[in-house]
Scaffold this active site. Structure first.
Site, PDB file in Angstrom:
ATOM      1  N   LYS A   1       1.105  -1.357  -0.003  1.00 35.85           N
ATOM      2  CA  LYS A   1      -0.014  -0.040   0.274  1.00 35.85           C
ATOM      3  C   LYS A   1       1.230   1.351   0.281  1.00 35.85           C
ATOM      4  CE  LYS A   1      -4.813  -1.493   1.678  1.00 35.85           C
ATOM      5  NZ  LYS A   1      -5.041  -2.736   2.327  1.00 35.85           N
TER       6      LYS A   1
ATOM      7  N   GLU B   1      -3.024   7.731   7.530  1.00 38.69           N
ATOM      8  CA  GLU B   1      -3.668   8.329   6.939  1.00 38.69           C
ATOM      9  C   GLU B   1      -4.705   9.088   7.211  1.00 38.69           C
ATOM     10  OE1 GLU B   1      -3.771   5.920   3.227  1.00 38.69           O
ATOM     11  OE2 GLU B   1      -6.502   5.206   3.817  1.00 38.69           O
TER      12      GLU B   1
ATOM     13  N   GLU C   1      -9.114   0.824  -6.041  1.00 41.93           N
ATOM     14  CA  GLU C   1      -9.807   1.545  -5.472  1.00 41.93           C
ATOM     15  C   GLU C   1     -10.421   2.803  -4.532  1.00 41.93           C
ATOM     16  OE1 GLU C   1     -10.902  -2.920  -3.709  1.00 41.93           O
ATOM     17  OE2 GLU C   1      -9.608  -1.717  -2.062  1.00 41.93           O
TER      18      GLU C   1
ATOM     19  N   GLU D   1      -6.113   1.745  -2.742  1.00 44.19           N
ATOM     20  CA  GLU D   1      -5.297   0.755  -3.309  1.00 44.19           C
ATOM     21  C   GLU D   1      -5.261   0.184  -4.681  1.00 44.19           C
ATOM     22  OE1 GLU D   1      -5.311  -2.944  -1.280  1.00 44.19           O
ATOM     23  OE2 GLU D   1      -7.194  -3.230  -1.288  1.00 44.19           O
TER      24      GLU D   1
ATOM     25  N   PHE E   1     -21.884 -10.503  13.043  1.00 42.11           N
ATOM     26  CA  PHE E   1     -20.951 -11.507  11.382  1.00 42.11           C
ATOM     27  C   PHE E   1     -19.746 -12.773  11.725  1.00 42.11           C
ATOM     28  CE2 PHE E   1     -21.686  -6.768  10.702  1.00 42.11           C
ATOM     29  CZ  PHE E   1     -23.098  -6.875  10.398  1.00 42.11           C
TER      30      PHE E   1
HETATM   31  P1  ADP Z   1     -12.526  -7.555  -3.055  1.00 43.84           P
HETATM   32  O1  ADP Z   1     -12.903  -6.507  -3.260  1.00 43.84           O
HETATM   33  O2  ADP Z   1     -12.349  -8.607  -4.402  1.00 43.84           O
HETATM   34  O3  ADP Z   1     -13.752  -8.439  -1.796  1.00 43.84           O
HETATM   35  P2  ADP Z   1     -10.929  -8.409  -0.533  1.00 43.84           P
HETATM   36  O4  ADP Z   1      -9.624  -7.579  -0.141  1.00 43.84           O
HETATM   37  O5  ADP Z   1     -12.127  -9.092  -0.316  1.00 43.84           O
HETATM   38  O6  ADP Z   1     -11.637  -8.180  -2.424  1.00 43.84           O
HETATM   39  O7  ADP Z   1      -9.802  -9.697  -0.533  1.00 43.84           O
HETATM   40  C1  ADP Z   1     -11.440 -10.771  -2.038  1.00 43.84           C
HETATM   41  C2  ADP Z   1     -10.958 -12.355  -0.979  1.00 43.84           C
HETATM   42  O8  ADP Z   1      -9.385 -12.882  -0.371  1.00 43.84           O
HETATM   43  C3  ADP Z   1     -11.944 -12.395   0.121  1.00 43.84           C
HETATM   44  O9  ADP Z   1     -12.251 -13.220   0.576  1.00 43.84           O
HETATM   45  C4  ADP Z   1     -10.538 -12.414   1.241  1.00 43.84           C
HETATM   46  O10 ADP Z   1     -10.881 -12.406   2.387  1.00 43.84           O
HETATM   47  C5  ADP Z   1      -9.328 -12.741   0.819  1.00 43.84           C
HETATM   48  N1  ADP Z   1      -8.275 -12.014   1.205  1.00 43.84           N
HETATM   49  C6  ADP Z   1      -7.892 -10.522   1.251  1.00 43.84           C
HETATM   50  N2  ADP Z   1      -6.565 -10.291   1.035  1.00 43.84           N
HETATM   51  C7  ADP Z   1      -6.126 -11.386   1.510  1.00 43.84           C
HETATM   52  C8  ADP Z   1      -4.786 -11.613   2.208  1.00 43.84           C
HETATM   53  N3  ADP Z   1      -3.849 -10.909   2.428  1.00 43.84           N
HETATM   54  N4  ADP Z   1      -5.204 -12.862   2.923  1.00 43.84           N
HETATM   55  C9  ADP Z   1      -6.281 -13.853   2.926  1.00 43.84           C
HETATM   56  N5  ADP Z   1      -6.697 -13.411   1.921  1.00 43.84           N
HETATM   57  C10 ADP Z   1      -7.157 -12.524   1.364  1.00 43.84           C
HETATM   58  P1  ADP Z   2      -7.790  -3.452   2.488  1.00 38.95           P
HETATM   59  O1  ADP Z   2      -7.008  -4.084   1.362  1.00 38.95           O
HETATM   60  O2  ADP Z   2      -7.850  -4.547   3.350  1.00 38.95           O
HETATM   61  O3  ADP Z   2      -9.126  -3.734   1.456  1.00 38.95           O
HETATM   62  P2  ADP Z   2      -8.774  -0.455   1.484  1.00 38.95           P
HETATM   63  O4  ADP Z   2      -7.005   0.390   2.040  1.00 38.95           O
HETATM   64  O5  ADP Z   2      -8.886  -1.515   0.192  1.00 38.95           O
HETATM   65  O6  ADP Z   2      -8.138  -2.276   2.655  1.00 38.95           O
HETATM   66  O7  ADP Z   2      -9.546  -0.022   2.586  1.00 38.95           O
HETATM   67  C1  ADP Z   2     -10.968  -0.818   2.738  1.00 38.95           C
HETATM   68  C2  ADP Z   2     -12.206  -0.321   3.139  1.00 38.95           C
HETATM   69  O8  ADP Z   2     -11.338   0.509   4.611  1.00 38.95           O
HETATM   70  C3  ADP Z   2     -11.998   0.686   2.169  1.00 38.95           C
HETATM   71  O9  ADP Z   2     -12.840   0.067   1.320  1.00 38.95           O
HETATM   72  C4  ADP Z   2     -12.565   1.541   3.278  1.00 38.95           C
HETATM   73  O10 ADP Z   2     -14.051   1.148   3.967  1.00 38.95           O
HETATM   74  C5  ADP Z   2     -12.362   2.004   4.651  1.00 38.95           C
HETATM   75  N1  ADP Z   2     -10.861   2.766   3.481  1.00 38.95           N
HETATM   76  C6  ADP Z   2      -9.708   2.803   3.986  1.00 38.95           C
HETATM   77  N2  ADP Z   2      -9.547   3.550   4.003  1.00 38.95           N
HETATM   78  C7  ADP Z   2     -10.186   4.848   4.668  1.00 38.95           C
HETATM   79  C8  ADP Z   2     -10.104   5.843   4.792  1.00 38.95           C
HETATM   80  N3  ADP Z   2      -8.725   6.397   5.011  1.00 38.95           N
HETATM   81  N4  ADP Z   2     -10.771   6.747   5.666  1.00 38.95           N
HETATM   82  C9  ADP Z   2     -11.985   6.021   6.009  1.00 38.95           C
HETATM   83  N5  ADP Z   2     -12.105   5.331   5.361  1.00 38.95           N
HETATM   84  C10 ADP Z   2     -10.785   4.292   4.707  1.00 38.95           C
HETATM   85 MG    MG Z   3      -9.220  -2.485  -1.129  1.00 38.09          MG
END
Ligand code: ADP
Ligand code: ADP
Ligand code: MG
Length: 674
Positions: free
Chosen positions: A116, A200, A275, A288, A348
């Site tokens: 990231k 951030e 995203e 990201e 959940f």
């Molecule tokens: P999407 O934006 O497609 O939902 P997610 O970030 O939720 O992507 O991840 C897609 C799938 O991969 C999910 O089922 C999540 O649990 C799994 N996943 C995401 N990041 C990781 C990770 N670092 N290690 C293991 N599983 C992951």
């Molecule tokens: P991941 O790799 O776990 O998907 P992301 O950076 O894509 O992490 O963030 C996942 C979610 O977390 C976003 O969809 C948003 O809901 C929340 N999020 C991430 N960064 C921020 C931020 N700076 N402020 C508010 N919400 C955030």
């Molecule tokens: Mg994400």
């Protein structure tokens, strides 16, 4: 095109990839662990390779085994799906070194974008706005304090290697900082074997908007509109849609171009997702890039009329993209609900167990991507995602209604799922109005239930469904007994109408079923409102009821047990108790008696299969005596008697599946207690 590929994944995504391969005439090799031996994805693939024991670390995540399996089966490429090794640069490199194609971007692009912090640096270089913050690894608390003063609260601590929402911590003020930092460091180290954390600004009520891109190996980068994935729990998406109500075409073009610029700068190829979060003032910030096919790619496919897996395969063979950016226009609307094995009422938490009944929705404008079947055992080793249901329509409202109807008829027994929760979300007036943010669930739901009571109209429909089922069951029993009755004198007069009293936690409803003279058509009154109801024959099937009420079709999920009917509709789940007017009179006059009768049911403590019934009606049982044996999750458990007394009736028999709360048997009231 490839002749044969290996799919390094399981569940719905493996099946999804197989589907496209079939279409293109590409043979597939599935992989499986001990517990996935009989999974649908293994059955559907042309060949299958065994990986190892259930834990992913010993099967789906063992790179060497996957490469070995692909080579020994003669594969030319590996599709990683999502999750598992899909964003693992080392795996992409190993695949290439073994002389095969990794169906995804290059190892270098994955490595850079998977981080990231590195990807934010890249975004800044490409002129993409990022969330204000400090995109360097934090060294200690003092540094964190200093940076926090610069950025201001609230802020967000994030693992650089993060994914799946894990490790992130919101910090509201300076006091929370030390604790949050420790917690974030701890979870980061455990989840990602990498302890870099950055800070951030936390955007309070953003929308999650992402851009789908596809890039070939000849420098062409296209974007296929946006998806909105604002409805999240634990930073994980629940509902996704394409397009988004929050974007007009100007903003869509702007975000799309920015996403393409970033992909170009990264030398990106294949499908990917950029995203963003979109603030209330319409400024957007890069979050990201996901360097793989996304769970929610389905909504884009429908609205843009493309097969993203096909595009992935074509691009991976070196084919140039034939599509043109100007020709990629959204058509209609698609909304997806992720169906997970989880319990919304228990924060959940994932749920496990065997799926004892499985009836997915079907119909026009409904797509179901699932990875399970009746008999599937959901275990703790893998993701909780069971299926995705997608509703399509010419506009958002039609897509929403289609998806609601689909979820109304999705029946899964044996494990707790979020089907009704997902349905309650898309039914919610705020969702219908498109007023979304990543706080949607916390703002509108409490412990998995909507804060607002159900719509009166929805309750009425459910009352009609419960009345209909009860009425027709009663009539069926009554009519089938008729021929056995001695035919003395004339036929009994057919009654013109039947009255019932329906009790539910929301109140008491008086219903009346009256024939209209037309076959299968009834007027059903709920209190003062009269509805015209059509009941096509055989439409109460696999625990789904289809009714036409005032000219529109509705699907209900329903279970019938004695006087109780459990029904689910639009995310509302209720238990209805149906009385005849005479029974109701008795119940009202003898509330104590009623309560005691209630208590004298022995209810099933868990979902499972009855393997033995050790008592009959009339048995006198001791406290603690074993009454039945139930098998669940491969374990047999005894159900002991909660009291000493006489068994009045037994409602189940060996070989029957039962669900939690279902009455197993009824005890006789002790005579002295009245
Ligand atoms: P999407 O934006 O497609 O939902 P997610 O970030 O939720 O992507 O991840 C897609 C799938 O991969 C999910 O089922 C999540 O649990 C799994 N996943 C995401 N990041 C990781 C990770 N670092 N290690 C293991 N599983 C992951
Ligand atoms: P991941 O790799 O776990 O998907 P992301 O950076 O894509 O992490 O963030 C996942 C979610 O977390 C976003 O969809 C948003 O809901 C929340 N999020 C991430 N960064 C921020 C931020 N700076 N402020 C508010 N919400 C955030
Ligand atoms: Mg994400």
């Amino acid at each position: 095109m490839f002749d044969k590929i290996l799919i390094a994944n399981r569940g719905e995504i493996a099946r999804r990839v197989i589907r496209t391969c079939r279409k293109l005439g590409v043979e597939t090799v599935a992989v499986y662990s001990d517990v996935d031996f009989r999974s649908p994805h293994v059955r559907e693939a042309d060949e299958a390779a065994y990986l190892g024991p259930a834990p992913a670390s010993q099967s789906y995540l063992v790179k060497e085994k996957l490469i070995e399996a692909a080579l020994s089966h003669g594969c030319q490429a590996i599709h990683p799906g999502y999750g598992f090794l899909s964003e693992n640069a080392e795996f992409a490199r190993m695949t290439a070194n073994a002389g095969m194609v990794f169906i995804g971007p290059s190892a270098e692009a994955i490595a850079m974008l998977g981080d990231k912090m590195a990807s934010k640096a890249l975004a800044i270089r490409s002129g993409v706005p990022v969330v204000p913050g400090h995109h360097e690894p934090l060294s200690d608390l003092d540094e964190a304090r200093r940076i926090a003063r610069e950025i201001g609260f609230p802020l967000l601590l994030k693992p650089a290697a993060g994914g799946g929402g894990r490790g992130m911590r919101i910090v509201n003020d300076a006091e929370e900082l030390p604790g949050a930092l420790l917690a974030c460091q701890d979870e980061t180290r455990k989840s990602f074997s990498d302890d870099r954390i950055f800070i951030e600004r936390y955007i309070a009520r953003p929308r999650h908007i992402e851009i789908q891109i596809i890039a070939d190996q000849h420098g062409k980068v296209l974007f296929l509109g946006e998806r909105e994935c604002s409805v999240q729990r634990r930073y994980q998406k629940v509902i996704e849609e394409c397009p988004s109500v929050a974007l007009d075409d100007g903003l869509r073009q702007q975000m799309g171009q920015v996403a393409c610029a970033l992909s170009r700068e990264a030398g990106y190829t294949n499908a990917g997702t950029v995203e963003f979060i979109l603030d209330e003032d319409r400024s957007f910030y890069f979050l990201e890039m996901n360097t793989r096919l996304q769970v929610e790619h389905t909504v884009t496919e429908w609205v843009f009329g493309v097969d993203l897996v096909e595009l992935q395969l074509r691009v991976a063979t070196g084919e140039a993209l034939a599509l043109q950016q100007q020709a990629l226009q959204p058509r209609g609307w698609a909304i997806e609900a992720r169906i997970c094995a989880e319990d919304p009422s228990r924060d959940f938490f994932p749920t496990t167990g065997m799926i004892t009944r499985y009836a997915p929705p079907q119909g026009h404008n409904i797509r179901v991507d699932d990875g399970v079947a009746a008999g599937s055992v959901i275990n703790i080793h893998y993701d909780s995602l069971l299926a995705k249901v997608i509703g399509y329509g010419e506009n958002r409202e039609q897509a929403r209604e289609t998806l609601i109807r689909a979820l109304n008829s999705y029946h899964v027994a044996g494990i707790t799922t979020n089907i009704d929760f997902a349905n309650a979300i898309i039914t919610h007036p705020a969702f219908a109005a498109g007023v979304l943010s990543t706080r949607f669930i916390e703002e509108h739901f409490d412990g998995g239930t909507p804060r607002e009571p159900p719509l009166p109209e929805h309750l009425h429909y459910m009352v009609i469904a419960a009345t209909t089922i009860y009425h027709f069951r009663q009539r069926l029993v009554h009519d089938s007994l008729q021929p056995m009755m001695p035919q003395v004198g004339k036929k009994p007069a057919v009654r013109a109408h039947y009255d019932y009293v329906v009790q539910v936690s929301d109140g008491i409803f008086h219903t009346r079923v009256e024939g209209t003279g037309e076959p299968q058509q009834w007027n059903i009154a709920v209190d003062d409102a009269v509805y015209r109801v059509k009941t096509p024959p055989f439409e109460f099937y696999r625990r789904r009821l289809k009714l036409e009420i005032d000219g529109r079709y509705h699907m209900f999920r329903a279970r019938h047990q004695e006087h109780h009917i459990q029904a689910a509709y639009c995310g509302v789940v209720r238990n209805f108790e149906i009385y005849s007017p005479r029974e109701w009179e008795l119940a009202v006059h003898m509330p104590r008696l009623k309560e005691e009768v209630e208590e004298h049911f022995l209810r099933c403590p868990m979902p499972g299969l009855v393997v033995a019934v050790n008592v009959d009606a009339g048995s006198y049982v001791r406290l603690g005596q074993e009454l039945l044996r139930i098998e669940s999750m491969k374990m047999e458990s005894a159900v002991a008697s909660p009291l000493e007394g006489l068994v009045r009736s037994v409602s189940v028999s060996a070989g029957q599946t039962v669900e939690t709360g279902e009455p197993l048997l009824e005890f006789e009231l002790p005579s002295g207690s009245g």
